[in-house]
Scaffold this active site. Structure first.
Site, PDB file in Angstrom:
ATOM      1  N   ASP A  54       3.669  -5.348 -15.266  1.00  0.00           N
ATOM      2  CA  ASP A  54       3.316  -4.362 -14.253  1.00  0.00           C
ATOM      3  C   ASP A  54       3.996  -3.040 -14.576  1.00  0.00           C
ATOM      4  O   ASP A  54       5.224  -2.989 -14.726  1.00  0.00           O
ATOM      5  CB  ASP A  54       3.756  -4.860 -12.872  1.00  0.00           C
ATOM      6  N   HIS A  98       1.157  -6.875 -11.516  1.00  0.00           N
ATOM      7  CA  HIS A  98       1.648  -6.491 -10.189  1.00  0.00           C
ATOM      8  C   HIS A  98       1.423  -7.597  -9.168  1.00  0.00           C
ATOM      9  O   HIS A  98       2.264  -7.828  -8.306  1.00  0.00           O
ATOM     10  CB  HIS A  98       0.927  -5.209  -9.766  1.00  0.00           C
ATOM     11  N   GLY A 101       0.810  -1.203   0.000  1.00  0.00           N
ATOM     12  CA  GLY A 101       0.000   0.000   0.000  1.00  0.00           C
ATOM     13  C   GLY A 101       0.852   1.265   0.000  1.00  0.00           C
ATOM     14  O   GLY A 101       1.140   1.793  -1.060  1.00  0.00           O
ATOM     15  N   SER A 103       4.836  -5.375  -3.529  1.00  0.00           N
ATOM     16  CA  SER A 103       4.574  -3.946  -3.640  1.00  0.00           C
ATOM     17  C   SER A 103       5.248  -3.183  -2.492  1.00  0.00           C
ATOM     18  O   SER A 103       6.452  -3.323  -2.287  1.00  0.00           O
ATOM     19  CB  SER A 103       3.067  -3.698  -3.694  1.00  0.00           C
ATOM     20  N   TYR A 104       4.487  -2.392  -1.711  1.00  0.00           N
ATOM     21  CA  TYR A 104       5.126  -1.661  -0.612  1.00  0.00           C
ATOM     22  C   TYR A 104       5.586  -2.597   0.500  1.00  0.00           C
ATOM     23  O   TYR A 104       6.345  -2.182   1.383  1.00  0.00           O
ATOM     24  CB  TYR A 104       4.197  -0.583  -0.049  1.00  0.00           C
TER      25      TYR A 104
END
Length: 453
Positions: free
Chosen positions: A375, A427, A82, A178-179
């Site tokens: 992605d 992603h 996120g 991701s984060y």
């Protein structure tokens, strides 16, 4: 009775009584059956809360999905990014978990390529304010950041292992995307350092794996803009303007000029899904445009295929919450895949994870990095620039890997790190290429190079 008195009485209890109490806590977390769950599920599930800060009233929600042969399998903690997004809504429900949610938002079907075919999976909604995790101190939702997230996750693990002592000393890995490219190495570093402070650590950390991971602001910018340009998503002019105005910026605090050029890129990109550039979006998921207070200028926090909509219906159903022992305090906002408050007001975020990589590579931890190559949010080019900056010796040169005679992607093995791409994946690699993602996961656990035939 005072808290200190209760604590002393607890410490004076016989070991057998304490074990019974812990066993009772564990059994109270057992998930008997979920709403719409298919028949003949051959694995156990547990879910509930673990307190991480008594003074603030912070508690994190977890969901454990055991392997069929749970005692022989390692334990893997999965984190989504996120910042502010749910590992239940994404990792468990549309990526690596055992169930998928049907469009009606109330029935489930089995995922044949669930990672609990190979490991016990522990999903954690982190930090407090994400999903079902909560804090009784409202300010906590507006002051979350990397450091507290790592400390709370560590506190969660320490307390969780007391509730599930059968997993103490078990081979333990952390994975995410991701984060979580920040969360995972930061937590691994904290566990590694804490383990060095004790002679008999119960968290038997063996390594970690991250996918399409935010790693290094400078190289993420370079690689992302290059990906957009080389894949024909933006014009030559916008590409050069982005490089001129954004490259040396902190992605946490981009300049107005940088944001202006990012929004120009969004307009040039059009109505595609930047998280998976060759698949159709679910209505309008084009999401490069943002305001100045966005965490990562090219990242909206939520990947929005239609499956996300089903999760929002399912996890807000009272029967589902009862089955998962969730929302026991009556949270005053609905469950959501991502928290806008947590993500918008994110506090500390180091510009680079590369120093942590260097420390943990030297420590001998197993580190794998993977990347779906369609992605455009945290693209393969960004990841390759970050790995290149580590200047690691190559053990196995760049090569295709295969799944039933077909190229599944490419890989290179370095001294201390293995890099794998997954062809055609966006992603969320396990969402787009579930079979290939499970192959990747099994090879990671076995620490074996990807199959070359």
């Amino acid at each position: 009775m005072g808290g200190i008195t209760l604590l002393l009485l607890w410490l004076l209890l016989p070991v057998g009584v304490m074990r019974c109490a812990l066993s009772a806590d564990r059994e109270s977390d057992r998930v008997a059956e979920l709403l719409g769950q298919p028949a003949n599920v051959g694995f156990a599930q547990y879910a509930g809360y673990v307190a991480v800060d008594a003074a603030h009233g912070r508690a994190l929600f977890y969901w454990l999905v055991e392997a069929a042969a749970a005692e022989a399998a390692p334990l893997v903690l999965w984190l989504n990014g996120g910042p502010g997004c749910s590992s239940v809504g994404y990792g468990a429900s549309e990526e690596i978990g055992p169930f998928r949610i049907r469009p009606d938002g109330k029935t489930l079907y089995l995922n044949a390529y669930s990672w609990n075919n190979a490991a016990n999976l522990l999903f954690l909604e982190s930090p407090a304010g994400v999903g079902f995790s909560y804090s009784n101190t409202t300010l906590d939702l507006y002051t979350a950041g990397d450091q507290r997230t790592a400390m709370d996750a560590y506190a969660f693990l320490v307390n969780w292992f007391e509730r599930f002592p059968q997993y103490k000393y078990r081979e333990f890995y952390i994975a995410g995307e991701s984060y979580a490219g920040h969360y995972v190495p930061q937590l691994a570093q904290l566990i590694y350092r804490k383990n060095n402070e004790t002679q008999n650590p119960v968290i038997n950390l063996k390594g970690f794996m991250v996918g399409n991971a935010v790693t290094d602001d400078y190289r993420d910018y370079i690689g992302t803009f290059e990906y957009w340009w080389t894949h024909g998503l933006i014009s030559d002019t916008t590409y050069h303007n982005l490089r001129a105005t954004c490259i040396l910026q902190s992605s946490e605090h981009p300049s107005e000029e940088c944001v202006k050029n990012l929004n120009t890129a969004s307009a040039e990109e059009g109505n595609i899904d930047p998280y998976s550039i060759y698949t159709q979006p679910c209505n309008n998921t084009s999401s490069l445009k943002l305001s100045l207070n966005g965490r990562y200028p090219w990242m909206s926090r939520a990947y929005d295929p239609c499956t996300e909509r089903y999760a929002k219906i399912y996890y807000n159903h009272p029967e589902v919450q009862r089955a998962l022992h969730a929302n026991v305090t009556g949270i005053r906002y609905p469950w959501d895949t991502c928290s806008d408050i947590v993500g918008t007001y994110w506090a500390d975020s180091p510009r680079s994870m590369l120093p942590i990589y260097r420390e943990l590579i030297s420590a001998g931890l197993r580190i794998w990095v993977f990347s779906g190559d369609t992605d455009a949010v945290v693209p393969v080019t960004a990841t390759r620039y970050s790995i290149d900056a580590l200047k690691l010796p190559t053990l196995i040169n760049w090569h295709p890997w295969y799944d039933n005679g077909k190229v599944g992607g490419w890989s290179q093995v370095y001294k201390g790190l293995t890099f794998v791409t997954i062809a055609g994946a966006g992603h969320e690699v396990p969402l787009h290429r579930p079979r290939q993602a499970l192959i990747l996961f099994r090879h990671f656990l076995q620490n074996k190079p990807m199959p070359q035939r």
